[in-house]
Enzyme design. Structure first.
Site, short mmCIF file in Angstrom:
data_model
loop_
_atom_site.label_atom_id
_atom_site.label_comp_id
_atom_site.label_asym_id
_atom_site.label_seq_id
_atom_site.Cartn_x
_atom_site.Cartn_y
_atom_site.Cartn_z
N GLU A 153 0.74 -1.28 -0.12
CA GLU A 153 -0.08 -0.10 0.02
C GLU A 153 0.84 1.18 0.11
OE1 GLU A 153 -0.71 -2.65 1.54
OE2 GLU A 153 -2.65 -3.25 1.22
N HIS A 192 -10.69 -5.85 8.25
CA HIS A 192 -11.73 -5.85 7.17
C HIS A 192 -13.04 -5.08 7.20
CE1 HIS A 192 -9.02 -9.16 5.97
NE2 HIS A 192 -9.65 -9.09 4.86
#
Length: 346
Positions: free
Chosen positions: A71, A140
């Protein structure tokens, strides 16, 4: 567009929020060849939620780029592209995956324009599927929007409808400011109407967007209590307003903030001064949250119009729980209606 079910005599189309986000990115890519998409599995797979499905096939691997699982590297590459005149749209696969890129976002993306005294712009969109309710594992199902709303130099927005998903995505991509775009993942597959008028997709332009990117919207008009909310909680607030109406209860006004930074202060004050009672509602933990900022703002600017203290309804101040406990953690209809009753009891 896919999933089309044209209504008689109009170009109104029913589609999911997921498809509307896809259509919004497609329209932006057709309009501007400098728009590129980046992220883990956004190409051939179309993303884990299939939000970018079909775009690599139609626009090529140079504009819809599958990246490594890194990322910080993705964000760094996007900064370089933006400085070279591109408009990258970066997908963070899940909300909890954004933390490795946090330094790039708050130290580079947010500050470049100010640091260069306006000489450099970093136009990019950072897409983050967020919130719970899908039974996912750790990292998540988070609501970390307050981290980025706290960072000067970033716009932070979220959508709650098909229409907003389509238009806000295009407005975010067209913005010269970096935009963190939160997508309510548990509402991806809910359908709504997108009406682009007689010209349809081909005839629509950004000037046709019904609202500005930083503008809030009154979803339900009411006179007794205001619920200020956004993203996935708009549906819960709407259900609360309907439940109250069916029982001849209080009249609840629902304001969808849409933009979390900046906030539409004018609309917030207008609604609260009308009703005199306010609930700030979100999935996020209430401690040091967007709802904290809203409560402080209302107290400062609407004090003499309040009939009761501002109440916050949100997630508890704990790490996000295992999926089997999500329903206890997330605000629901009963918790919202209990807050309404508490306000009216003053």
């Amino acid at each position: 567009m896919s999933t089309q079910a044209q209504q008689s005599g109009s170009t109104a189309t029913r589609m999911t929020i997921a498809k509307a986000l896809n259509a919004g990115m497609r329209a932006a890519m057709e309009r501007d060849p400098k728009v590129v998409l980046m992220g883990e599995d956004v190409g051939k797979l179309g993303g884990v939620f299939r939000i970018t499905e079909g775009l690599q096939k139609d626009f090529g691997e140079d504009r819809v780029i599958d990246t490594p699982l890194a990322e910080a590297g993705i964000m760094g590459a996007a900064v370089g592209l933006a400085l070279r005149g591109y408009r990258p749209v970066v997908e963070i696969q899940f909300d909890g995956f954004v933390y490795p890129a946090f330094d790039q976002i708050v130290s580079q993306v947010a500050k470049m324009h100010n640091r260069s005294q306006g000489a450099l712009k970093v136009p990019m969109v950072i897409r983050i599927p967020y919130g719970g309710g899908i039974g996912a594992v750790e990292h998540h199902s988070e609501s970390n929007e307050s981290y980025f709303a706290h960072t000067a130099g970033l716009r932070v927005v979220t959508c709650s409808s098909t229409e907003d998903a389509y238009w806000m995505m295009q407005q975010a991509i067209a913005s010269d400011d970096p935009v963190v775009f939160y997508e309510p993942k548990r509402r991806y597959h809910e359908r709504g109407v997108l009406d682009l008028g007689e010209g349809g997709v081909a005839g629509a332009s950004l000037d046709d967007a019904p609202h500005a990117l930083d503008e809030g919207v009154v979803r339900v008009e009411g006179s007794d209590v205001t619920i200020l909310t956004y993203g996935p909680m708009v549906k819960v607030a709407h259900a609360a307003a309907q439940a109250a109406e069916l029982e001849d209860g209080p009249s609840i006004e629902v304001v969808d903030l849409r933009s979390l930074s900046p906030l539409d202060a004018e609309l917030i004050e207008e609604s609260v001064k009308k009703t005199g009672r306010c609930i700030a509602l979100s999935e996020a933990q209430t401690f040091a949250s967007i709802t904290s900022e809203i409560a402080a703002h209302v107290q400062e600017h609407c004090f003499y119009h309040l009939e009761a203290p501002v109440l916050r309804v949100g997630g508890y101040n704990i790490p996000y729980p295992p999926s089997r406990h999500e329903e206890v953690f997330l605000p629901d209809l009963d918790r919202v209606l209990h807050a309404v009753d508490t306000l009216l009891a003053y």
